[in-house]
Design a protein around this motif. Sequence first.
Motif, mmCIF file in Angstrom:
data_model
loop_
_atom_site.group_PDB
_atom_site.id
_atom_site.type_symbol
_atom_site.label_atom_id
_atom_site.label_comp_id
_atom_site.label_asym_id
_atom_site.label_seq_id
_atom_site.Cartn_x
_atom_site.Cartn_y
_atom_site.Cartn_z
ATOM 1 N N ARG A 185 10.460 29.615 -10.656
ATOM 2 C CA ARG A 185 9.289 29.513 -9.766
ATOM 3 C C ARG A 185 8.881 28.061 -9.563
ATOM 4 O O ARG A 185 8.459 27.672 -8.475
ATOM 5 C CB ARG A 185 8.119 30.313 -10.349
ATOM 6 N N GLN B 284 18.505 26.284 0.650
ATOM 7 C CA GLN B 284 17.339 27.040 0.174
ATOM 8 C C GLN B 284 17.611 27.678 -1.189
ATOM 9 O O GLN B 284 17.277 28.833 -1.444
ATOM 10 C CB GLN B 284 16.924 28.098 1.204
ATOM 11 N N GLN C 29 11.076 26.771 -7.004
ATOM 12 C CA GLN C 29 10.687 27.318 -5.703
ATOM 13 C C GLN C 29 9.441 26.606 -5.169
ATOM 14 O O GLN C 29 9.344 26.337 -3.968
ATOM 15 C CB GLN C 29 10.432 28.816 -5.815
ATOM 16 N N PHE C 30 8.515 26.288 -6.055
ATOM 17 C CA PHE C 30 7.331 25.519 -5.673
ATOM 18 C C PHE C 30 7.740 24.177 -5.077
ATOM 19 O O PHE C 30 7.195 23.743 -4.052
ATOM 20 C CB PHE C 30 6.445 25.325 -6.904
ATOM 21 N N ARG D 148 3.617 23.206 -1.832
ATOM 22 C CA ARG D 148 2.520 23.880 -1.135
ATOM 23 C C ARG D 148 2.158 25.182 -1.841
ATOM 24 O O ARG D 148 3.029 25.886 -2.341
ATOM 25 C CB ARG D 148 2.891 24.188 0.319
ATOM 26 N N TYR E 227 -0.161 29.003 -8.212
ATOM 27 C CA TYR E 227 1.134 29.391 -7.642
ATOM 28 C C TYR E 227 1.555 30.772 -8.109
ATOM 29 O O TYR E 227 2.309 31.465 -7.416
ATOM 30 C CB TYR E 227 2.214 28.358 -7.985
ATOM 31 N N ASP F 262 9.302 24.710 -1.718
ATOM 32 C CA ASP F 262 8.244 25.010 -0.742
ATOM 33 C C ASP F 262 7.491 23.765 -0.304
ATOM 34 O O ASP F 262 6.523 23.862 0.464
ATOM 35 C CB ASP F 262 7.248 26.019 -1.326
ATOM 36 N N HIS G 167 16.147 31.580 -0.774
ATOM 37 C CA HIS G 167 15.027 32.036 0.061
ATOM 38 C C HIS G 167 14.010 32.808 -0.790
ATOM 39 O O HIS G 167 13.391 33.766 -0.323
ATOM 40 C CB HIS G 167 15.524 32.904 1.217
ATOM 41 N N GLY G 168 13.855 32.389 -2.038
ATOM 42 C CA GLY G 168 12.849 32.997 -2.907
ATOM 43 C C GLY G 168 13.249 34.313 -3.524
ATOM 44 O O GLY G 168 12.450 34.939 -4.229
ATOM 45 N N HIS H 140 3.557 35.222 -8.641
ATOM 46 C CA HIS H 140 4.419 34.940 -7.485
ATOM 47 C C HIS H 140 5.691 35.768 -7.646
ATOM 48 O O HIS H 140 6.487 35.537 -8.551
ATOM 49 C CB HIS H 140 4.753 33.450 -7.443
#
Length: 400
Positions: free
Chosen positions: A291, A359, A294-295, A301, A259, A298, A105-106, A69
């Motif tokens: 990450r 975010q 971030q998972f 998902r 992921y 999200d 935003h990732g 990812h």
Amino acid sequence: MCPTLCLRLLAALCLLVALPSAASGQGTQTIGQQREAVLFWPQAQREAQFRQMGTLFPSDRAARGTHVHALPQGKPLAMPGQDASAWLTRYMDQHHLAGVMVLQHGRVRLQRYALGFGPAQRWESFSVAKSVTSVLLGIALQRGDIRSLDDTLGTYIPELRDSAYAEVTVQQLLTMTSGVHWNEDYADAKSDVAQMYMHACVDGQAHIVSYLKKQPRQWPAGTHWNYNTAETDLLGILVQRATHRSLAAYLSQTIWQPYGMAADATWIKDECDGSDTGGSGLSATLGDYARLGQFMLDGGRIAGKPVIAKAWLDGALRRQESVDDPDRGYGYLWWTDTDGSYAAIGIFGQMVYVDPARQLVIAQVGAWPHATSDTLVAARREFVAAIKRAVDAERKSSAH
């Protein structure tokens, strides 16, 4: 992130770290004594060994998959009124931090490594692991390995059927409202939290199973929040019994591979039954902790598909129980804030912080000079607040 009472409770979580008897060169000590000793490692030892837990101690491996990812570089985050690089250096040097990463935003907005630590190395997360164990339970609920949060513990752990835990529900375990007697006073050498790993293995059962099955009931289940370190390990055993996999294997299957984590993780095992300890022992790279945040941001998902049960999500990241700070609470083994943010927190400075409104994901690993203290936690809070202020200032500036 926690006030005084919670700080003391968090400090006790260090007892969940398993230290090997032979490899440690302390073969005359019991495993329990070695677990407690981690609190008193000198600074140089902490900085050297927090990155080596998976090789120093018996551990299971959570294997990464074939894809990663991506965390693309974003616009560097500016700190109003000061040089962002110098500010971050001061913060990390003062508090002996090994790594900080901020995603928005990732995308990577801020990133720094120190103490000779680098992107390919893993760092011990301490009680951040308990939040991960809780997520794995939410996934097991979604997949049907666990039928309901109202299931009783005796359903999954037969050894508890004649104990005070027999009729405690999964949800009550998640919220630490079992009502079973427990003394979490770390300053008392005779407290439960100081004794739970001191006894010899019994009938091949994990330490906490043989210890907790003897505990008496103190309050009706579901009526009283009492922070209980051992119950987090118990939750890990429940997940492993229900899924027929180690926590590391289940983590690999359900999150790490699909992921797209960049590196393998490791999870320390209990020496009595070989199970992974649900409350501590997970080591991963800084990027993979980000990450993980971030998972969560999200919505749990992967490729657009929810992998965590809605019933878990509805309760886990919102205040279920009050703590000694009106702005903060406790969800399903996640600390919650009134602004909708939530965090996984470990002693010695570990953190995965998620702010849905902005975010933001903030990941931090380190070797604080103390397991925890009011001063150290206040500095971490101010760091998070400064990141939020910088993002808000950026928004305001772009709006004009």
